[in-house]
Enzyme design. Structure first.
Site, PDB file in Angstrom:
ATOM      1  CB  SER A 106      38.413  43.055  42.159  1.00 16.90           C
ATOM      2  OG  SER A 106      37.849  43.413  43.418  1.00 16.90           O
ATOM      3  CE1 TYR A 108      40.782  39.005  44.479  1.00 18.70           C
ATOM      4  CE2 TYR A 108      40.040  41.200  45.092  1.00 18.70           C
ATOM      5  CZ  TYR A 108      39.872  40.036  44.362  1.00 18.70           C
ATOM      6  OH  TYR A 108      38.795  39.918  43.523  1.00 18.70           O
TER       7      TYR A 108
END
Length: 246
Positions: free
Chosen positions: A141, A155
């Site tokens: 990501s 995350y």
């Protein structure tokens, strides 16, 4: 004959979004594709049906990414059912947000197990069964290398860990000609983060090109990495986010 004819691919979390797009893209170029799913059997079988209707070969495997044995069994099933393993795409993931002072240990365990431990287990299992000159790609990501908002500590930590895993595995598997890379998508138009969603405008505000990715954009990059064109690219990060991290 297309460039992936004769290759066998495993895509984790392939029932929807980026994973489904990757599975279909690899199949379009000739690979036999297995995809895992945790609970959405109907969506996984729909992806398989789409591939088969287009003339490809595919199978769906139920495997919870929190279960090491399920991941290892999925790899073995791919080898036994499809005749080998040449490509692994670690796509399964979870997105949990929250202030670091408020997140629970169960949130920590779930996120790390799915986003980081599962790719490690899958790479380890695949490395034992993958043919030489294989390809491994993990979906990271753009929130790993850069954290633009609060609430992303857990995350982002999990996705940053994929960078170290990628570089280390690239060194370990390089002598066999196996490449290992990580792709960092930015905002991508899926059911989890629709381009017309409530938080889409703040995301576009970060971009040099204020346009969401489509899942196929990411799939096309993965396809390049796993094909013959990517044979000398390993241990590398590829950010596809419209310049949000520029």
């Amino acid at each position: 004959m297309t460039q992936l004819t004769g290759k066998v691919a495993l895509v984790t979390g392939g029932s929807r979004g980026i994973g489904a797009a990757v599975a279909k893209r690899l199949a379009k170029d000739g690979a036999a594709v297995a995809l895992t799913y945790a609970g959405s059997e109907d969506k996984a079988q729909a992806v398989v049906s789409d591939i088969e209707q287009a003339g490809g070969r595919a199978m769906a495997i139920q495997a919870d990414s929190r279960d090491d044995q399920a991941i290892e069994d999925a790899v073995e099933r791919v080898v036994s059912s499809l005749g080998g393993l040449d490509i692994l795409v670690n796509n399964a993931g979870v997105f949990l947000i929250g202030d670091i002072a408020e997140l629970g240990r169960d949130d920590l365990d779930r996120t790390l197990n799915i986003n980081l431990r599962a790719p490690f287990v899958a790479i380890q299992a695949a490395a034992r069964r993958m043919r030489d000159e294989g390809r491994i790609v993990s979906i990271g990501s753009n929130l790993g290398p850069r954290v633009p908002w609060p609430g992303l500590s857990l995350y982002s930590m999990s996705k940053t860990g994929l960078i170290g895993l990628t570089k280390g595995a690239a060194r370990d598997l390089g002598p066999r000609g196996i490449t290992v890379n990580v792709v960092h998508p930015g905002s991508t138009n899926t059911d989890m983060n629709p381009a017309d969603g409530e938080m889409s405008d703040p995301q576009r505000d970060l971009m040099a090109i204020p346009r969401y990715n489509e899942a196929d954009d990411v799939a096309n990059l993965v396809r390049w990495l796993v094909g013959p064109e990517g044979r000398s690219v390993t241990g590398a990060e590829f950010t596809i986010d419209g310049g949000a991290n520029a």
